[in-house]
Design a protein around this motif. Structure first.
Motif, PDB file in Angstrom:
ATOM      1  N   TRP A 111       2.043   4.885 -13.525  1.00  0.00           N
ATOM      2  CA  TRP A 111       1.599   5.992 -12.694  1.00  0.00           C
ATOM      3  C   TRP A 111       2.748   6.407 -11.801  1.00  0.00           C
ATOM      4  O   TRP A 111       3.712   5.690 -11.634  1.00  0.00           O
ATOM      5  N   ARG A 112       2.636   7.604 -11.229  1.00  0.00           N
ATOM      6  CA  ARG A 112       3.634   8.095 -10.279  1.00  0.00           C
ATOM      7  C   ARG A 112       3.013   8.066  -8.899  1.00  0.00           C
ATOM      8  O   ARG A 112       1.869   8.471  -8.701  1.00  0.00           O
ATOM      9  N   HIS A 113       3.801   7.586  -7.942  1.00  0.00           N
ATOM     10  CA  HIS A 113       3.352   7.562  -6.550  1.00  0.00           C
ATOM     11  C   HIS A 113       4.574   7.785  -5.678  1.00  0.00           C
ATOM     12  O   HIS A 113       5.647   7.233  -5.933  1.00  0.00           O
ATOM     13  N   PHE A 114       4.426   8.586  -4.667  1.00  0.00           N
ATOM     14  CA  PHE A 114       5.503   8.824  -3.710  1.00  0.00           C
ATOM     15  C   PHE A 114       5.015   8.386  -2.338  1.00  0.00           C
ATOM     16  O   PHE A 114       3.908   8.729  -1.929  1.00  0.00           O
ATOM     17  N   GLU A 115       5.858   7.642  -1.642  1.00  0.00           N
ATOM     18  CA  GLU A 115       5.494   7.178  -0.302  1.00  0.00           C
ATOM     19  C   GLU A 115       5.223   8.365   0.614  1.00  0.00           C
ATOM     20  O   GLU A 115       5.935   9.348   0.569  1.00  0.00           O
ATOM     21  N   ALA A 116       4.222   8.229   1.451  1.00  0.00           N
ATOM     22  CA  ALA A 116       3.846   9.293   2.377  1.00  0.00           C
ATOM     23  C   ALA A 116       4.314   9.017   3.792  1.00  0.00           C
ATOM     24  O   ALA A 116       3.826   9.613   4.726  1.00  0.00           O
ATOM     25  N   ASN A 117       5.279   8.101   3.971  1.00  0.00           N
ATOM     26  CA  ASN A 117       5.700   7.758   5.331  1.00  0.00           C
ATOM     27  C   ASN A 117       6.902   8.561   5.801  1.00  0.00           C
ATOM     28  O   ASN A 117       7.449   8.285   6.853  1.00  0.00           O
ATOM     29  N   GLY A 118       7.337   9.548   5.008  1.00  0.00           N
ATOM     30  CA  GLY A 118       8.414  10.424   5.453  1.00  0.00           C
ATOM     31  C   GLY A 118       9.813   9.941   5.155  1.00  0.00           C
ATOM     32  O   GLY A 118      10.785  10.601   5.470  1.00  0.00           O
ATOM     33  N   ARG A 119       9.958   8.758   4.539  1.00  0.00           N
ATOM     34  CA  ARG A 119      11.274   8.229   4.199  1.00  0.00           C
ATOM     35  C   ARG A 119      11.452   8.294   2.692  1.00  0.00           C
ATOM     36  O   ARG A 119      10.631   7.758   1.964  1.00  0.00           O
ATOM     37  N   PRO A 120      12.508   8.938   2.182  1.00  0.00           N
ATOM     38  CA  PRO A 120      12.725   8.939   0.730  1.00  0.00           C
ATOM     39  C   PRO A 120      13.185   7.588   0.238  1.00  0.00           C
ATOM     40  O   PRO A 120      13.694   6.793   0.955  1.00  0.00           O
TER      41      PRO A 120
ATOM     42  N   THR B 115       0.825  -1.206   0.000  1.00  0.00           N
ATOM     43  CA  THR B 115       0.000   0.000   0.000  1.00  0.00           C
ATOM     44  C   THR B 115       0.861   1.258   0.000  1.00  0.00           C
ATOM     45  O   THR B 115       0.628   2.182  -0.784  1.00  0.00           O
ATOM     46  N   GLU B 116       1.874   1.306   0.887  1.00  0.00           N
ATOM     47  CA  GLU B 116       2.740   2.485   0.969  1.00  0.00           C
ATOM     48  C   GLU B 116       3.453   2.762  -0.345  1.00  0.00           C
ATOM     49  O   GLU B 116       3.533   3.910  -0.780  1.00  0.00           O
ATOM     50  N   GLU B 117       3.990   1.733  -0.961  1.00  0.00           N
ATOM     51  CA  GLU B 117       4.839   1.938  -2.124  1.00  0.00           C
ATOM     52  C   GLU B 117       4.086   2.091  -3.440  1.00  0.00           C
ATOM     53  O   GLU B 117       4.648   2.606  -4.392  1.00  0.00           O
ATOM     54  N   THR B 118       2.822   1.645  -3.489  1.00  0.00           N
ATOM     55  CA  THR B 118       2.080   1.736  -4.746  1.00  0.00           C
ATOM     56  C   THR B 118       0.889   2.685  -4.674  1.00  0.00           C
ATOM     57  O   THR B 118       0.431   3.162  -5.703  1.00  0.00           O
ATOM     58  N   GLY B 119       0.349   2.909  -3.477  1.00  0.00           N
ATOM     59  CA  GLY B 119      -0.864   3.688  -3.345  1.00  0.00           C
ATOM     60  C   GLY B 119      -2.107   2.895  -3.728  1.00  0.00           C
ATOM     61  O   GLY B 119      -3.204   3.434  -3.758  1.00  0.00           O
ATOM     62  N   LEU B 120      -1.945   1.616  -4.012  1.00  0.00           N
ATOM     63  CA  LEU B 120      -3.060   0.779  -4.448  1.00  0.00           C
ATOM     64  C   LEU B 120      -3.791   0.148  -3.276  1.00  0.00           C
ATOM     65  O   LEU B 120      -3.205  -0.133  -2.238  1.00  0.00           O
ATOM     66  N   GLY B 121      -5.060  -0.109  -3.480  1.00  0.00           N
ATOM     67  CA  GLY B 121      -5.879  -0.892  -2.575  1.00  0.00           C
ATOM     68  C   GLY B 121      -6.559  -1.955  -3.420  1.00  0.00           C
ATOM     69  O   GLY B 121      -6.339  -2.040  -4.628  1.00  0.00           O
ATOM     70  N   GLY B 122      -7.375  -2.761  -2.820  1.00  0.00           N
ATOM     71  CA  GLY B 122      -8.123  -3.755  -3.580  1.00  0.00           C
ATOM     72  C   GLY B 122      -7.330  -4.979  -3.980  1.00  0.00           C
ATOM     73  O   GLY B 122      -7.750  -5.745  -4.840  1.00  0.00           O
TER      74      GLY B 122
END
Length: 107
Positions: free
Chosen positions: A98-107, A55-62
Motif C-alpha cells: 500500500w502507499r502511505h505518506f506521513e501527515a506530520n509535515g516532514r518529508p 502509526t505515522e509511517e504506516t497509517g496502521l492501527g490495531g
C-alpha cells in the motif's frame, strides 16, 4: 574533540505471522528497505515513540507493542543514534502492499 550528540531513535519490527513489514521511502529510494522508526521527542518514552512512529509511517492501527528487543548505539556523521528496537504484532488484515505518506509535515 567535541563530544558527539546523542539522538534517541525508536525502530519497530512489525510482524504478522511470519511476515515482517518493510517499506521504501518514496522521497529517498536510495535508502533501501526500512522498518518504521524515527526520532524520539524530548521527554517522550521510547515505547510511546515506537507506537507513534509506527502509526505515522504506516497509517496502521490495531497493532500491539510486544516489548523492547534491545538498544544499540550507531555512530552516524557527528552524532550517535541511540536506537531502541521494539517488536510489535498486528492481528488485523494488512494488504501485501500500500502507499502511505506521513501527515506530520516532514518529508
Amino acid at each position: 574533540m567535541p563530544e558527539a550528540t546523542i539522538v534517541r531513535k525508536a525502530l519497530v519490527y512489525l510482524t504478522q505471522g511470519h511476515r515482517l513489514l518493510v517499506f521504501s521511502h518514496p522521497f529517498h529510494p536510495e535508502a533501501g528497505l526500512q522498518v518504521p522508526g524515527g526520532t524520539i521527542e524530548e521527554g517522550e518514552d521510547p515505547a510511546d515513540a515506537a507506537r507513534r512512529e509506527l502509526t505515522e509511517e504506516t497509517g496502521l492501527g490495531g497493532f500491539a507493542l510486544q516489548g523492547l528487543l534491545g538498544q544499540a548505539d550507531y555512530a552516524w556523521q557527528a552524532r550517535i543514534d541511540r536506537r531502541f528496537v521494539f517488536h510489535a504484532t498486528i492481528a488485523v488484515p494488512v494488504a501485501k502492499t500500500w502507499r502511505h505518506f506521513e501527515a506530520n509535515g516532514r518529508p
